[in-house]
Write a protein that holds these residues in place. Structure first.
Motif, PDB file in Angstrom:
ATOM      1  N   UNK A 138      -3.577 -14.187   3.336  1.00  0.00           N
ATOM      2  CA  UNK A 138      -2.585 -14.225   4.412  1.00  0.00           C
ATOM      3  C   UNK A 138      -1.311 -14.930   3.948  1.00  0.00           C
ATOM      4  N   UNK A 139      -1.458 -15.934   3.111  1.00  0.00           N
ATOM      5  CA  UNK A 139      -0.307 -16.717   2.667  1.00  0.00           C
ATOM      6  C   UNK A 139       0.401 -16.136   1.443  1.00  0.00           C
ATOM      7  N   UNK A 140      -0.215 -15.176   0.768  1.00  0.00           N
ATOM      8  CA  UNK A 140       0.416 -14.668  -0.446  1.00  0.00           C
ATOM      9  C   UNK A 140       0.593 -13.143  -0.399  1.00  0.00           C
ATOM     10  N   UNK A 141      -0.466 -12.412  -0.665  1.00  0.00           N
ATOM     11  CA  UNK A 141      -0.369 -10.957  -0.778  1.00  0.00           C
ATOM     12  C   UNK A 141       0.128 -10.294   0.511  1.00  0.00           C
ATOM     13  N   UNK A 142      -0.372 -10.738   1.630  1.00  0.00           N
ATOM     14  CA  UNK A 142       0.039 -10.158   2.910  1.00  0.00           C
ATOM     15  C   UNK A 142       1.536 -10.339   3.134  1.00  0.00           C
ATOM     16  N   UNK A 143       2.010 -11.555   3.007  1.00  0.00           N
ATOM     17  CA  UNK A 143       3.415 -11.858   3.290  1.00  0.00           C
ATOM     18  C   UNK A 143       4.328 -11.351   2.176  1.00  0.00           C
ATOM     19  N   UNK A 144       3.997 -11.678   0.946  1.00  0.00           N
ATOM     20  CA  UNK A 144       4.885 -11.383  -0.179  1.00  0.00           C
ATOM     21  C   UNK A 144       4.869  -9.933  -0.629  1.00  0.00           C
ATOM     22  N   UNK A 145       3.854  -9.191  -0.264  1.00  0.00           N
ATOM     23  CA  UNK A 145       3.778  -7.799  -0.709  1.00  0.00           C
ATOM     24  C   UNK A 145       3.658  -6.828   0.464  1.00  0.00           C
ATOM     25  N   UNK A 146       2.578  -6.906   1.194  1.00  0.00           N
ATOM     26  CA  UNK A 146       2.306  -5.901   2.228  1.00  0.00           C
ATOM     27  C   UNK A 146       3.366  -5.873   3.322  1.00  0.00           C
ATOM     28  N   UNK A 147       3.667  -7.012   3.900  1.00  0.00           N
ATOM     29  CA  UNK A 147       4.658  -7.032   4.985  1.00  0.00           C
ATOM     30  C   UNK A 147       6.062  -6.720   4.468  1.00  0.00           C
ATOM     31  N   UNK A 148       6.404  -7.255   3.299  1.00  0.00           N
ATOM     32  CA  UNK A 148       7.718  -6.987   2.713  1.00  0.00           C
ATOM     33  C   UNK A 148       7.892  -5.497   2.430  1.00  0.00           C
ATOM     34  N   UNK A 149       6.883  -4.881   1.807  1.00  0.00           N
ATOM     35  CA  UNK A 149       6.972  -3.453   1.491  1.00  0.00           C
ATOM     36  C   UNK A 149       7.000  -2.596   2.748  1.00  0.00           C
TER      37      UNK A 149
END
Length: 136
Positions: free
Chosen positions: A3-14
């Protein structure tokens, strides 16, 4: 951690970038703050049962979903490269190979540049046949 890394930095951004690029308004209802707080407090055995990922979500929605959707096994998302490269993208890929050498000539810093580009161009049919197996 996800939730603090891949979700925010990749999934939500993309998702944000791609949706804006296509003038779409995208919502992520399962990320509503009260829902996330509630679910993170639940014991793991409540969220994953019998090896079924997202068991809680499936249980909550199973009366609304077709049985084949509820019972299906998990599968990853993959792009249909083979279908695309055999169909609608084939001519674009093949035409692109004819222009590949001049467009990359100044950027390719290796010996026998012309030979490498010719070999790559020859392998274009391999790419169309089986894109997943194609490596440079």
């Amino acid at each position: 951690m996800e939730v603090e890394s891949y979700l925010v930095n990749t999934l939500l951004r993309d998702t944000d970038s791609m949706s804006m690029a296509h003038s779409l308004e995208v919502r992520v209802p399962f990320l509503a703050h009260p829902l996330v707080e509630f679910v993170t407090q639940l014991p793991q055995k409540t969220k994953v049962r019998k090896g079924i990922p997202k068991a809680l979500l499936v249980a909550a929605l199973e009366d609304l979903l077709p049985a084949d959707v509820v019972k299906q096994t998990k599968r990853g998302f993959t792009f249909p490269w083979a279908t695309w490269l055999r169909g609608p993208l084939r001519s674009s890929v093949e035409n692109g190979f004819s222009d590949l050498s001049p467009s990359l000539a100044g950027n390719v810093k290796c010996g026998n540049r012309a030979g490498r580009m010719a070999k790559l161009s020859q392998r274009k049919h391999e790419l169309v046949r089986d894109p997943g197996a194609f490596t440079f």
